[in-house]
Design a protein around this motif. Sequence first.
Motif, PDB file in Angstrom:
ATOM      1  N   GLU A  54       0.814  -1.207   0.000  1.00 53.52           N
ATOM      2  CA  GLU A  54       0.000   0.000   0.000  1.00 53.52           C
ATOM      3  C   GLU A  54       0.853   1.264   0.000  1.00 53.52           C
ATOM      4  N   ILE A  55       0.228   2.357  -0.379  1.00 56.82           N
ATOM      5  CA  ILE A  55       0.850   3.673  -0.274  1.00 56.82           C
ATOM      6  C   ILE A  55       0.304   4.341   0.985  1.00 56.82           C
ATOM      7  N   GLY A  56       1.192   4.846   1.826  1.00 55.24           N
ATOM      8  CA  GLY A  56       0.759   5.604   2.995  1.00 55.24           C
ATOM      9  C   GLY A  56       0.582   4.804   4.271  1.00 55.24           C
ATOM     10  N   ASP A  57       1.032   3.554   4.287  1.00 52.82           N
ATOM     11  CA  ASP A  57       0.896   2.757   5.513  1.00 52.82           C
ATOM     12  C   ASP A  57       1.735   3.322   6.654  1.00 52.82           C
ATOM     13  N   TRP A  58       2.694   4.169   6.325  1.00 52.89           N
ATOM     14  CA  TRP A  58       3.575   4.736   7.352  1.00 52.89           C
ATOM     15  C   TRP A  58       2.806   5.531   8.398  1.00 52.89           C
ATOM     16  N   VAL A  59       1.635   6.080   8.047  1.00 55.31           N
ATOM     17  CA  VAL A  59       0.886   6.890   9.012  1.00 55.31           C
ATOM     18  C   VAL A  59       0.406   6.062  10.206  1.00 55.31           C
ATOM     19  N   ASN A  60       0.383   4.730  10.035  1.00 62.24           N
ATOM     20  CA  ASN A  60      -0.035   3.845  11.121  1.00 62.24           C
ATOM     21  C   ASN A  60       1.107   3.499  12.064  1.00 62.24           C
ATOM     22  N   HIS A  61       2.315   3.980  11.775  1.00 63.46           N
ATOM     23  CA  HIS A  61       3.493   3.613  12.563  1.00 63.46           C
ATOM     24  C   HIS A  61       4.270   4.811  13.123  1.00 63.46           C
ATOM     25  N   PHE A  62       4.165   5.957  12.465  1.00 62.91           N
ATOM     26  CA  PHE A  62       5.003   7.097  12.842  1.00 62.91           C
ATOM     27  C   PHE A  62       4.388   7.932  13.958  1.00 62.91           C
ATOM     28  N   SER A  63       5.231   8.314  14.901  1.00 63.97           N
ATOM     29  CA  SER A  63       4.840   9.283  15.927  1.00 63.97           C
ATOM     30  C   SER A  63       5.228  10.668  15.413  1.00 63.97           C
ATOM     31  N   PRO A  64       4.702  11.737  16.002  1.00 60.93           N
ATOM     32  CA  PRO A  64       5.001  13.095  15.508  1.00 60.93           C
ATOM     33  C   PRO A  64       6.488  13.413  15.403  1.00 60.93           C
ATOM     34  N   TRP A  65       7.298  12.997  16.393  1.00 59.38           N
ATOM     35  CA  TRP A  65       8.726  13.321  16.335  1.00 59.38           C
ATOM     36  C   TRP A  65       9.420  12.581  15.197  1.00 59.38           C
ATOM     37  N   MET A  66       8.932  11.369  14.863  1.00 64.99           N
ATOM     38  CA  MET A  66       9.509  10.614  13.751  1.00 64.99           C
ATOM     39  C   MET A  66       9.179  11.293  12.429  1.00 64.99           C
ATOM     40  N   VAL A  67       7.951  11.748  12.307  1.00 64.25           N
ATOM     41  CA  VAL A  67       7.538  12.455  11.104  1.00 64.25           C
ATOM     42  C   VAL A  67       8.407  13.694  10.885  1.00 64.25           C
ATOM     43  N   GLU A  68       8.591  14.458  11.956  1.00 62.33           N
ATOM     44  CA  GLU A  68       9.381  15.681  11.858  1.00 62.33           C
ATOM     45  C   GLU A  68      10.833  15.385  11.504  1.00 62.33           C
ATOM     46  N   LYS A  69      11.399  14.371  12.131  1.00 65.15           N
ATOM     47  CA  LYS A  69      12.815  14.067  11.908  1.00 65.15           C
ATOM     48  C   LYS A  69      13.085  13.574  10.494  1.00 65.15           C
ATOM     49  N   LEU A  70      12.288  12.618  10.011  1.00 71.94           N
ATOM     50  CA  LEU A  70      12.537  12.096   8.673  1.00 71.94           C
ATOM     51  C   LEU A  70      12.222  13.141   7.611  1.00 71.94           C
ATOM     52  N   SER A  71      11.239  13.977   7.862  1.00 73.83           N
ATOM     53  CA  SER A  71      10.933  15.067   6.923  1.00 73.83           C
ATOM     54  C   SER A  71      12.129  15.986   6.751  1.00 73.83           C
ATOM     55  N   LYS A  72      12.800  16.293   7.863  1.00 73.38           N
ATOM     56  CA  LYS A  72      13.976  17.156   7.804  1.00 73.38           C
ATOM     57  C   LYS A  72      15.119  16.478   7.060  1.00 73.38           C
ATOM     58  N   VAL A  73      15.309  15.183   7.297  1.00 71.84           N
ATOM     59  CA  VAL A  73      16.359  14.442   6.604  1.00 71.84           C
ATOM     60  C   VAL A  73      16.104  14.473   5.094  1.00 71.84           C
ATOM     61  N   ILE A  74      14.867  14.213   4.712  1.00 71.96           N
ATOM     62  CA  ILE A  74      14.512  14.181   3.294  1.00 71.96           C
ATOM     63  C   ILE A  74      14.703  15.547   2.642  1.00 71.96           C
ATOM     64  N   GLU A  75      14.244  16.579   3.310  1.00 68.94           N
ATOM     65  CA  GLU A  75      14.394  17.917   2.752  1.00 68.94           C
ATOM     66  C   GLU A  75      15.861  18.313   2.624  1.00 68.94           C
ATOM     67  N   GLU A  76      16.652  17.931   3.606  1.00 69.62           N
ATOM     68  CA  GLU A  76      18.079  18.256   3.587  1.00 69.62           C
ATOM     69  C   GLU A  76      18.810  17.511   2.493  1.00 69.62           C
ATOM     70  N   LYS A  77      18.501  16.219   2.327  1.00 72.00           N
ATOM     71  CA  LYS A  77      19.252  15.379   1.395  1.00 72.00           C
ATOM     72  C   LYS A  77      18.708  15.408  -0.031  1.00 72.00           C
ATOM     73  N   LEU A  78      17.403  15.601  -0.180  1.00 74.44           N
ATOM     74  CA  LEU A  78      16.793  15.500  -1.500  1.00 74.44           C
ATOM     75  C   LEU A  78      15.997  16.730  -1.900  1.00 74.44           C
ATOM     76  N   GLY A  79      15.911  17.710  -1.035  1.00 69.39           N
ATOM     77  CA  GLY A  79      15.037  18.848  -1.283  1.00 69.39           C
ATOM     78  C   GLY A  79      15.310  19.607  -2.555  1.00 69.39           C
ATOM     79  N   GLU A  80      16.549  19.652  -2.987  1.00 71.00           N
ATOM     80  CA  GLU A  80      16.895  20.402  -4.194  1.00 71.00           C
ATOM     81  C   GLU A  80      16.970  19.502  -5.427  1.00 71.00           C
TER      82      GLU A  80
END
Length: 345
Positions: free
Chosen positions: A301-327
């Motif tokens: 499925e697409i989006g199953d991660w919402v059933n596993h991630f806590s708010p701090w995990m969402v924030e942390k991985l979002s920052k990693v992704i933006e930093e590494k792949l944002g451009e």
Amino acid sequence: MSPTVINEFPKKQSIEGEEKLTQECKELLLSLPRERGWRTPYLYLYQGFWCQPAEIQAISTFQKHFQAKNSDIVVASIPKSGTTWLKALTFAIVNRHRFASSKNHSLLTFNPHDLVPFFEYKLYEKNQVPDLSNLPEPRLFSTHVPFPSLPSSMKKSNCKIVYICRNPFDTFVSSWHFSNKIKPGSSPQLTLEETFELYCKGVVGFGPFWTHMLGYWKESLERPNKVLFLTYEDLKRDIYSHLKRMAKFLDCPFTLEEERGGVIEELIELCSFEKMKELEVNKSGKSIKNFENKNLFRKGEIGDWVNHFSPWMVEKLSKVIEEKLGESSSIINVTIHESLDKIID
């Protein structure tokens, strides 16, 4: 507390599976940084990506001995990003004229990993050098190895590489579930949070995920006739158009007669997650090392991660992704933006 990379350790340090490794590989491992593994004691940093000792030995043999042909087709991927599905689709497209109908198709009796074998898990496993000269063309192979570490003959040839990546949020969840299913019973399981910390540092099989994506993405821009860059989400969203795109890239486009005759729809049904999961061959047996085939199919499925991630995990991985792949380009960002949209919602 974040795990610590160990750059040096005693020369007599034991290595998992040591009895199966060559002396050359044992000596190499003693010089490599290591981190706690997801399902093995350690992962080692080899040529800029993380992998297990047996994989390092197989990859080294693969790099030294594989001779690519211009007609070769290679399915490349980050683990747990739709590899099994892409193998099935690629095999079905290339071999569609071999079968009178889907009722007698090889995909009904063989797991896709048997039909499109991994270099590092099957062909060059245990340090053997296989004779591939008599394989029918086009030869179909697969790998998780990052683009920079592919054999020079493969990079220099005109062989085709079909690459797939997936939303890093979903890839993490799928990888975590899979690792826990196949981990030896005697090995302690990492918690979701412990594994997540490693993932955000890039410590995951064949990772960091961002360098893996970028390596193939950049090559697809420079040599679009060599590397086709796909995302799991795009395939799920519009499989029909992407099958046509794949067939054209592989120099075997669907004819107008095939399109009108429903050939594309037939292949889509044959390779569907639901269809493959219910096949007896995919409920039993082992096609990759000692991993049971049934563990290769979970949800898809697409989006199953919402059933596993806590708010701090969402924030942390979002920052990693933006930093590494944002451009990076919009094609990679498709997977990122879908994750961030879910966060906002």
